[in-house]
Design an enzyme around this catalytic site. Structure first.
Site, PDB file in Angstrom:
ATOM      1  N   LYS A  89       0.861  -1.187   0.000  1.00  0.00           N
ATOM      2  CA  LYS A  89       0.000   0.000   0.000  1.00  0.00           C
ATOM      3  C   LYS A  89       0.891   1.227   0.000  1.00  0.00           C
ATOM      4  O   LYS A  89       2.050   1.150   0.427  1.00  0.00           O
ATOM      5  CB  LYS A  89      -0.874  -0.005   1.257  1.00  0.00           C
ATOM      6  CG  LYS A  89      -2.067   0.920   1.186  1.00  0.00           C
ATOM      7  CD  LYS A  89      -3.245   0.300   0.470  1.00  0.00           C
ATOM      8  CE  LYS A  89      -4.358   1.288   0.287  1.00  0.00           C
ATOM      9  NZ  LYS A  89      -5.574   0.672  -0.307  1.00  0.00           N
ATOM     10  N   ASP A 114      -6.982   4.570  -4.661  1.00  0.00           N
ATOM     11  CA  ASP A 114      -7.600   4.441  -3.335  1.00  0.00           C
ATOM     12  C   ASP A 114      -8.219   5.816  -3.069  1.00  0.00           C
ATOM     13  O   ASP A 114      -8.415   6.601  -4.023  1.00  0.00           O
ATOM     14  CB  ASP A 114      -6.553   4.056  -2.259  1.00  0.00           C
ATOM     15  CG  ASP A 114      -7.205   3.685  -0.923  1.00  0.00           C
ATOM     16  OD1 ASP A 114      -7.876   2.650  -0.875  1.00  0.00           O
ATOM     17  OD2 ASP A 114      -7.089   4.444   0.054  1.00  0.00           O
TER      18      ASP A 114
END
Ligand code: NDP
Length: 448
Positions: free
Chosen positions: A126, A166
């Site tokens: 991430k 995201d």
């Protein structure tokens, strides 16, 4: 002390300043107890839990860019490459002022298990930045994205690490980042997913997380002898996940009466008008007040601390789709008192630990995000396959694969929970099923 408790203590000591990461590790390790306790000495000797809670590497870097007034701004960039036992690192890039190392680590940790659940060959990672895209001009966004990628490009690649969108990173940002990667590295490869359709993006990727959430929810509802038709649903958020969750819920015959953003929420007794929501959020990038102004059946409420927002209404299903820890114990009590029948997370960790336990104690079937929102990353992996093949599949082909994956995830987590005597505990089922595959691969690959 049990091995699980030992490792939890170590993580708390080492990363005590990262509350979201501690929260995610606590949830996962607690639900892995039955698996670990079956073979505690083996796992302890191999330090499996220490290895799975420590990222392969954490990259932090400076992101300098010039704003429209000629002022140089500096943000902090992150990429946490958590675990690549089953495939190249894969996970989104979050652009939001709240981003810090702990948040990126919690998201990367969750991603390892989620990606494993998809059954596709992708590891977990991430990234992101504390850059706030709100109110920035297109030129400023491009300047930031180019600077961010100038550094990030050293650490990623189609077979190494494939970031995606995201919060705050949509098609526009991915486009700017892809352009910069191509320019600097001099190669055209599927290094990012969520790309535009004209340059390697996949049909149905935009819809995938929201649609996938509803495919899994529909299967859960069916397996409880119930149906989606006529259900009243509360959704939070008004971004990518929320919008397409609302759209698919309506296609399945349910009525979604709420949505929200960071400043307030909408209650629309006639059901959310998705076309209007898209116009306000995707095209105008405006506040939800504009939605209420254009729709007589809708009421807008300003967000205030201590209020239940979208969780105060009498609904059958709750789908939190905005951000972490947005549904707390008081919200859970309100939902249960109002007769909520099912809860499935669209966002990552939107439900606090005590709220999750409250749903479980009150026998409300509850699916955690790493299972129910896995449709986004699954479709990203399908985008990687199409890029490798140099082919594009039709919307129907991708959508039907997505549906198959989400239905499969539901049964996989349901079976894993049953196998360990925790029938109906989908959180434990998801963590156990996700963990087993990754750990098998880690053990097979030796100490690394
Ligand atoms: P978007 O940026 O498209 O939308 C996020 C939404 O949540 C916006 O409505 C935003 O409001 C709201 N929001 C953000 N922060 C807060 C906050 N602190 N308090 C209240 N509301 C907030 O993001 P996505 O829809 O892509 O992501 C939503 C969630 O789903 C995240 O947890 C993400 O990690 C997760 N997720 C996303 C996937 C994807 O494919 N996009 C895949 C899997 C998980 P505002 O407009 O005011 O900022």
């Amino acid at each position: 002390m049990s091995y699980v408790d030992e490792v939890m203590e170590k993580v708390k000591k080492r990363d005590g300043d990262q509350p979201e990461f501690i929260q995610a590790v606590t949830e996962v390790l607690n639900s892995l107890r039955p698996v670990i306790e079956k073979d505690e000495e083996k796992y302890r000797k191999m330090a499996i839990l220490e290895r799975i809670t420590e990222p392969d590497r954490q990259i932090m870097f400076r992101v300098p860019w010039v704003d429209d007034n000629g002022q140089v701004q500096v943000n902090r960039g992150f990429r946490v490459q958590f675990n690549n036992a089953i495939g190249p690192y894969k996970g989104g890039l979050r652009l939001h002022p709240s981003v810090n190392l702990g948040i990126i680590k919690f998201l990367g940790f969750e991603q390892v298990f989620k990606n494993s659940l998809t059954t596709l060959p992708i590891g977990g990672g991430k990234g992101g930045s504390d850059f706030d895209p709100k109110g920035k001009s297109d030129r400023e966004i491009m300047a930031f994205c180019q600077s961010f990628m100038t550094e990030l490009c050293k650490y990623i690649g189609a077979d190494v690490d494939v970031p995606a969108g995201d919060i705050g990173t949509g098609a526009r940002e991915i486009g700017f980042m892809f352009g910069q990667y191509k320019r600097i590295r001099g190669m055209y490869e599927g290094v990012l997913t969520g790309k535009g359709l004209s340059y390697g993006g996949s049909l149905a990727r935009t819809e995938a997380t929201g649609y996938g959430l509803l495919y899994l929810t529909e299967e859960m509802v069916k397996c409880h002898g119930d149906k989606m038709e006529g259900k009243v649903i509360a959704v939070s958020g008004a971004g990518n996940v929320a919008t397409y969750a609302i759209q698919k819920a309506q296609q399945l015959g349910a009525k979604v009466v709420t949505c929200s953003d960071s400043t307030g929420w909408i209650y629309d007794e006639d059901g959310i008008d998705v076309a209007l929501l898209k116009e306000v959020k995707e095209v105008k990038r405006a506040r939800l007040t504009e939605y209420a102004a254009a729709r007589p059946s809708a009421k807008y409420f300003e967000k205030k601390d201590g209020e239940h927002g979208v969780w105060q209404y009498k609904v059958d299903i709750a789908l939190p789709c905005a951000t972490q820890n947005e549904l707390d114990i008081e919200d859970a009590k309100m939902l249960v008192a109002n007769g909520v029948k099912y809860v499935a997370e669209g966002a990552n960790m939107p439900t606090t630990l005590d709220a999750t336990e409250y749903f479980q104690k009150n026998n409300v079937p509850f699916v955690c995000g790493k299972a129910s929102n896995a449709g986004g990353v699954a479709t990203s992996a399908l985008e990687m396959s199409q890029n490798s093949e140099r082919l594009s599949w039709s919307f129907e082909e991708v959508d039907s694969k997505l549906k198959g994956i989400m239905v499969g995830i539901y049964h996989n987590i349901d079976d894993a929970a049953k196998e360990y005597g925790m029938e109906g505990n989908y959180v434990a089922g998801a963590n156990i099923a996700g963990f087993k595959k990754v750990v098998d691969a880690m053990i097979a690959q030796g100490v690394c």
